[in-house]
Motif scaffolding. Structure first.
Motif, mmCIF file in Angstrom:
data_model
loop_
_atom_site.group_PDB
_atom_site.id
_atom_site.type_symbol
_atom_site.label_atom_id
_atom_site.label_comp_id
_atom_site.label_asym_id
_atom_site.label_seq_id
_atom_site.Cartn_x
_atom_site.Cartn_y
_atom_site.Cartn_z
ATOM 1 N N GLN A 144 1.211 18.464 0.869
ATOM 2 C CA GLN A 144 0.190 18.270 1.891
ATOM 3 C C GLN A 144 0.565 19.035 3.150
ATOM 4 O O GLN A 144 1.654 18.841 3.700
ATOM 5 N N ALA A 145 -0.328 19.901 3.597
ATOM 6 C CA ALA A 145 -0.218 20.574 4.904
ATOM 7 C C ALA A 145 1.152 21.191 5.147
ATOM 8 O O ALA A 145 1.754 20.993 6.177
ATOM 9 N N GLY A 146 1.651 21.946 4.162
ATOM 10 C CA GLY A 146 2.914 22.643 4.352
ATOM 11 C C GLY A 146 4.154 21.806 4.121
ATOM 12 O O GLY A 146 5.260 22.235 4.446
ATOM 13 N N PHE A 147 4.009 20.605 3.572
ATOM 14 C CA PHE A 147 5.148 19.729 3.315
ATOM 15 C C PHE A 147 5.097 19.201 1.884
ATOM 16 O O PHE A 147 4.014 19.000 1.304
ATOM 17 N N ASP A 148 6.272 18.988 1.294
ATOM 18 C CA ASP A 148 6.397 18.169 0.094
ATOM 19 C C ASP A 148 6.655 16.743 0.549
ATOM 20 O O ASP A 148 7.599 16.481 1.311
ATOM 21 N N LEU A 149 5.800 15.811 0.107
ATOM 22 C CA LEU A 149 5.920 14.404 0.478
ATOM 23 C C LEU A 149 6.512 13.632 -0.699
ATOM 24 O O LEU A 149 5.935 13.613 -1.794
ATOM 25 N N ILE A 150 7.670 13.025 -0.480
ATOM 26 C CA ILE A 150 8.330 12.216 -1.501
ATOM 27 C C ILE A 150 8.155 10.754 -1.106
ATOM 28 O O ILE A 150 8.706 10.308 -0.093
ATOM 29 N N HIS A 151 7.380 9.986 -1.894
ATOM 30 C CA HIS A 151 7.112 8.582 -1.590
ATOM 31 C C HIS A 151 8.035 7.688 -2.424
ATOM 32 O O HIS A 151 8.161 7.870 -3.636
ATOM 33 N N VAL A 152 8.673 6.723 -1.771
ATOM 34 C CA VAL A 152 9.448 5.681 -2.455
ATOM 35 C C VAL A 152 8.773 4.354 -2.135
ATOM 36 O O VAL A 152 8.845 3.861 -1.002
ATOM 37 N N GLU A 153 8.101 3.783 -3.130
ATOM 38 C CA GLU A 153 7.263 2.596 -2.936
ATOM 39 C C GLU A 153 7.875 1.405 -3.659
ATOM 40 O O GLU A 153 8.433 1.538 -4.755
ATOM 41 N N ASP A 154 7.784 0.221 -3.036
ATOM 42 C CA ASP A 154 8.291 -0.992 -3.684
ATOM 43 C C ASP A 154 7.278 -2.122 -3.529
ATOM 44 O O ASP A 154 6.318 -2.018 -2.762
ATOM 45 N N ASN A 155 7.494 -3.183 -4.274
ATOM 46 C CA ASN A 155 6.613 -4.359 -4.242
ATOM 47 C C ASN A 155 7.310 -5.541 -3.573
ATOM 48 O O ASN A 155 7.081 -6.699 -3.920
ATOM 49 N N GLY A 156 8.184 -5.240 -2.591
ATOM 50 C CA GLY A 156 9.017 -6.266 -1.998
ATOM 51 C C GLY A 156 8.350 -7.071 -0.902
ATOM 52 O O GLY A 156 7.118 -7.155 -0.810
ATOM 53 N N ILE A 157 9.170 -7.638 -0.020
ATOM 54 C CA ILE A 157 8.686 -8.580 0.983
ATOM 55 C C ILE A 157 7.925 -7.893 2.105
ATOM 56 O O ILE A 157 7.178 -8.545 2.835
ATOM 57 N N GLY A 158 8.105 -6.581 2.265
ATOM 58 C CA GLY A 158 7.389 -5.852 3.297
ATOM 59 C C GLY A 158 7.964 -6.088 4.690
ATOM 60 O O GLY A 158 8.847 -6.928 4.887
ATOM 61 N N ILE A 159 7.424 -5.355 5.647
ATOM 62 C CA ILE A 159 7.910 -5.402 7.022
ATOM 63 C C ILE A 159 6.706 -5.452 7.955
ATOM 64 O O ILE A 159 5.758 -4.675 7.810
ATOM 65 N N ALA A 160 6.753 -6.351 8.928
ATOM 66 C CA ALA A 160 5.667 -6.469 9.899
ATOM 67 C C ALA A 160 5.578 -5.194 10.737
ATOM 68 O O ALA A 160 6.593 -4.559 11.015
#
Length: 544
Positions: free
Chosen positions: A459-475
């Motif tokens: 995207q727009a001149g960058f490689d985006l590496i996503h690390v996604e989890d199903n954990g407790i999350g952060i406010a």
């Protein structure tokens, strides 16, 4: 987005800028060197020398960006010139209502930090700034801000010097066109003090600047020898050999400190240039003396600033030595002897003694782990990066092998989708991705097996590496805090760790010219996104 108002003296400011004749000129090494100093001193990926024109912001020098200008209404420096007496520092653009929705912040450039010192002329006109930019929030020390101010003052001096050089060159060219053909070289060598002497070292022509510096008239100089003016000893020791080289057709240079009757003690850079007639015969020598006193004075100040920074670096080295040696020894002793006590004498201890021993062992282990992470973070800036073509699939295979015990014990899952080749340091990228994956496994919801997914997009001149989890999350109000050193949002007994994993990951991203962001919601998991600039020389079809 708040558009900066025009300064009260806008028309006179623009006239002053136009009078310098600097807009749309070619790059110059002196200005690029100042940008490089600003980048090195402040430790940012981007450094610029900007000038604010009527409708645009133009870059006289740039490091870390490809653009040569931006619209004035989105320029941070349009705000900076409103306060000429002090640098403007935006520690986090998302927290500043003037810039939070600026296209440079919300768009692909993702500007999160800005610091700019206005470039102010001697008569008080703010023309632009020397600024540094980062894609992550940060702060500058007082020493760094002072260095930025000094660099902007040096740019103002260079701009004035360039203007004077061009004016003097134009005046000299006009005078030479009316002089004898022996003076034709003066049109080329029109900088500061200009002198034409014949082959016998007799002054035949001098310019007005020369007369001003020496506080004399033409009648007092023309016809006198060079030796009479500077002295026999100085001529013999400094000038004679260079003069002979010029008569032989070779331009030569020297630097010296001279006391001029009209200006006092000054540093001058002198060039001796062969002067030829229309037939090409050498008829004498043009001496061009450039006054570099202010530049040398500012260089001395910069050296003082660099010396202070070097002292800070030495202090950091001593701190690292203390961490790695002086603190390591007692921690190892605590861990080793508590292990021996447990293995050899646990049965002899009462229940409360065994409990206390457990506290000692767990505390020692935490201290050792914290020390390891702290050293790793501090030494990142000293790490010699090896930039190479990195297969992120291979890196993730190493990560998967490393976290396999944690996956088994928690019944968790690590899903790796198609990943690109990138340009970077494989060891550092492994460290970053392992931290993010381990973070996703550690902060799982109670009763829900952890699931971490790693995927990529371009995207727009960058490689985006996503690390996604199903954990407790952060406010949302805590999401930036997780990148602060030693910041913990949970009790250690619930989620162990040093609090340095994410700061280390973000710093590694910065070292690669990228940045690390977080999107999360309580109870819905988290997504960390590593943005890396597209690797040069890697085919488009290879990533995702």
């Amino acid at each position: 987005m708040l558009i900066a108002p025009l300064p009260d003296n806008e028309e006179r400011r623009l006239a002053r800028l136009d009078g310098l004749s600097v807009l749309d000129t070619l790059p110059q090494q002196a200005f690029d060197d100042i940008s490089a100093l600003a980048q090195a001193i402040c430790g940012t990926p981007i450094a610029l020398i900007t000038l604010i024109d009527r409708d645009r912001q133009w870059f006289k020098s740039r490091i870390g960006v490809d653009l040569t200008e931006t619209p004035r209404e989105v320029a941070f420096c349009s705000h900076a010139i409103l306060h000429p007496d002090e640098p403007m520092v935006i520690g986090d653009t998302l927290k500043d209502q003037r810039f939070s929705d600026n296209p440079l912040v919300s768009g692909p450039t993702q500007v999160r930090f800005y610091a700019g010192a206005p470039i102010v002329t001697d008569d008080g006109f703010a023309l632009g700034s020397v600024c540094v930019i980062d894609q992550q929030p940060r702060e500058l020390s007082a020493v760094q801000l002072d260095a930025l101010r000094r660099l902007s003052a040096l740019v103002a001096t260079l701009l004035e010097h360039e203007k004077a050089r061009k004016q003097e060159s134009a005046r000299t060219a006009e005078a030479v066109s009316r002089q004898h053909e022996e003076l034709s070289a003066m049109a080329v060598a029109g900088l500061d003090l200009l002198v034409y002497v014949d082959r016998n070292c007799i002054h035949q022509h001098v310019n007005d600047t020369f007369l001003e510096y020496w506080a004399c008239t033409r009648e007092q100089v023309i016809g006198r020898s060079l030796q009479e003016l500077v002295g026999e000893q100085v001529f013999k020791d400094v000038i004679q050999s260079k003069f002979e080289c010029a008569l032989a057709g070779q331009t030569s240079h020297y630097h010296r400190v001279t006391r001029f009757p009209g200006r006092g003690l000054r540093h001058v850079q002198v060039a001796l240039i062969p002067a030829r007639n229309s037939q090409g015969a050498i008829t004498g020598v043009v001496l061009r003396a450039q006054d570099v006193h202010e530049i040398r004075r500012r260089e001395a100040r910069l050296r003082e600033t660099v010396s202070l920074l070097e002292q800070k670096t030495l202090q950091q080295e001593r701190f690292i030595h203390m961490l790695s040696h002086d603190l390591r020894e007692p921690i190892n002793a605590i861990n080793n002897f508590s292990n021996l006590l447990e293995s050899d004498h646990q049965a002899d201890l009462p229940d409360v003694g065994r409990q206390y021993l457990g506290f000692v062992r767990s505390g020692g282990a935490r201290m050792g782990a914290l020390l390891d992470d702290l050293l790793r973070f501090i030494q990142l800036d000293k790490h010699a990066m090896t930039t190479e073509r990195v297969d992120l699939h291979s890196v993730m295979a190493q990560v998967q092998a490393d976290v396999a015990p944690a996956l088994t014990s928690s019944n968790g899952q690590l899903e790796v989708l198609r990943l690109p080749f990138v340009q970077g340091d494989a060891a550092l990228l492994y460290n970053l991705l392992r931290n993010l994956v381990a973070n996703g496994l550690q902060f799982a919801r109670s009763g829900v097996p952890a699931h971490v997914r790693v995927r990529a997009e371009r995207q727009a001149g960058f490689d985006l590496i996503h690390v996604e989890d199903n954990g407790i999350g952060i406010a949302p109000e805590h999401q930036e805090a997780v990148f602060d050193m030693l910041k913990r949002l949970h009790l250690r007994r619930a989620h162990p760790g040093s609090g340095l994993g994410l700061p280390i990951a973000r710093r590694i991203a910065s070292l690669h010219g990228g940045y690390l962001t977080l999107k999360s919601a309580p109870g819905e998991g988290s997504r960390f996104t590593l943005r890396l600039p597209l690797a040069h020389g890697i085919p488009n079809e290879s990533p995702v």
